[in-house]
Design an enzyme around this catalytic site. Structure first.
Site, PDB file in Angstrom:
ATOM      1  CG  ASN A   1      -1.857  -1.154   1.282  1.00 25.96           C
ATOM      2  OD1 ASN A   1      -2.191  -1.727   0.256  1.00 25.96           O
ATOM      3  ND2 ASN A   1      -2.274  -1.516   2.480  1.00 25.96           N
TER       4      ASN A   1
ATOM      5  CB  SER B   1      -5.246  -6.222   3.403  1.00 28.79           C
ATOM      6  OG  SER B   1      -4.040  -6.261   4.080  1.00 28.79           O
TER       7      SER B   1
END
Ligand SMILES: [Ca+2]
Ligand SMILES: [Ca+2]
Length: 406
Positions: A282, A348
């Site tokens: 991320n 995720s």
């Protein structure tokens, strides 16, 4: 062994002051961080700098890396992150406690973007396919998950305090907690339960529905209540998941540098016929240039995150050579501990969409290989985000259609 030949003469950096500070400030429920990981015989374990002086003279050692959940960074358009449930002891296999009233089943945009109703017309998954969620654990008594947990029946029906199936783990009815080194991968963070629901929340009229609502989830915990874990526990978690018969390992975590021991564990799993899926990360970074582990290891299916407009999620890492596929990871509605549900964002959340789709593929065609999965996943992906990935954005209906006609 190659690892041992590589080990001799290697100098450990005993990395950063930051990690030493982390070791010094271990709080309640967090274990002290040990900065070295050693391979002693077949066993991989974290050791102190002091112990490393003797152990590493005759054994392979490397820096113990820290990994964290790939829950998205916050953005103005994202909902606030949910507070983690308070850490507590793992519920024992006596049964679930009371749960709050369950909301009616609803599905977010990702189920329509991925054409799930067409995919489900072919398969909702087979209970013989096990997906290991290698994460912070799973609330295995959640009303939307409890019928889809890979229960170790030898342990459930065996004598308490005995390793009834002889796998080296006493009482591992619902997986194992490598972080706390105790039976059952119970989730004291929330992240693992959210990922598990994306894969296999049940089709039962309540809550949410996973991509493969009839496959089994194996809870394998190596991330603590604070969402972080280390190389030593990750290696043991992967070996355990393979030994329990998981076909797909879903990994929504990353960080740290390259680790020969972790890479070795992943390749060992893959050589065993397992499919290893990992979050690209991320940091909004091109991981072709700066690798992200474990996503960047060879033979791993790396997943980026897209949104409801089919654009790249702003936080998502990418890489036209390093990221296989994108899947929806922004604002995903799924299960959360204690019978709850939450919206969360991150690579995720994109990763278990792909793990779930591969679980459907393995249900439709038993024994499908990693190469066949990759070929069909890539060939069926939609021609979007191809500047950021090898294959584009996953389309589950097209993928399962290809697998079923192969
Ligand atoms: Ca056991
Ligand atoms: Ca449901």
């Amino acid at each position: 062994m190659e690892l041992f030949t590589r080990s001799h003469g290697r100098r450990l950096s005993f990395i950063s002051i930051g990690f030493l500070a982390l070791a010094a400030c271990a709080k309640n429920g967090e274990k002290p961080f040990l900065p070295v990981v050693a391979k002693v015989g077949a066993e991989v374990r974290a050791i102190s700098t002091e112990d490393a002086k003797t152990i590493c003279k005759s054994n392979y050692c490397e820096d113990n890396q820290v990994y964290v959940t790939q829950f998205g960074r916050r953005h103005h358009d994202d909902p606030a992150p949910a507070p983690a449930p308070p850490p507590g002891p793992a519920p024992q296999p006596t049964g679930p406690g009371p749960v709050p009233n369950q909301p009616p089943e609803q599905m977010d945009y990702s189920r329509s973007i991925l054409n799930m109703s067409q995919a489900w017309a072919i398969s909702e998954g087979s209970p013989s396919v096990i997906v290991a969620v290698i994460d912070s654990g799973v609330d295995y008594f959640h009303p939307d998950l409890r019928n889809n947990i890979a229960v170790n029946t030898a342990e459930l029906n065996g004598r308490p305090g005995v390793d009834n199936d002889g796998n080296g783990y006493v009482g591992d009815v619902y997986g194992w907690d490598f972080y706390n080194n105790r039976p059952n991968g119970y989730d004291d963070n929330g992240h693992g339960t959210h990922c598990a629901g994306v894969i296999a929340a049940e089709k039962n009229g309540i809550g949410v529905r996973g991509i493969a609502p009839r496959v089994k989830i194996l809870p394998v915990k190596f991330l603590g209540a604070n969402g972080s874990g280390d190389t030593a526990d990750a290696v043991r978690a992967i070996d355990y998941a393979v030994s329990r018969g998981a076909k797909i390992l879903s990994n929504s975590w990353g960080g740290g540098g390259s680790s020969p021991l972790l890479d070795d564990a992943i390749q060992r799993a893959i050589n065993h016929g397992v499919i290893f899926v990992a979050a690209a990360g991320n940091e909004s970074t091109d991981i072709d240039g700066s690798p992200s582990y474990p996503a960047s290891y060879a033979n791993v299916i790396a997943v980026g995150s897209s949104d409801s407009m089919d654009a790249k999620s702003s936080f998502s890492n990418f890489g036209s050579r390093s990221v296989e596929v994108f899947a929806p990871g922004s604002s995903i509605y799924s299960t959360y501990p204690n019978g709850q549900y939450r919206v969360m964002s991150g690579t995720s959340m994109a990763t278990p969409q792909v793990s779930g789709a591969i679980a459907l593929a393995a249900s439709v065609r038993t024994g499908i290989t990693r190469a066949e999965v990759l070929e069909d996943l890539c060939a069926s992906s939609v021609n979007r985000l191809t500047e950021y990935s090898k294959c584009g954005r996953m389309d589950v209906a097209g993928f399962i259609r290809r697998v079923s006609t192969r």
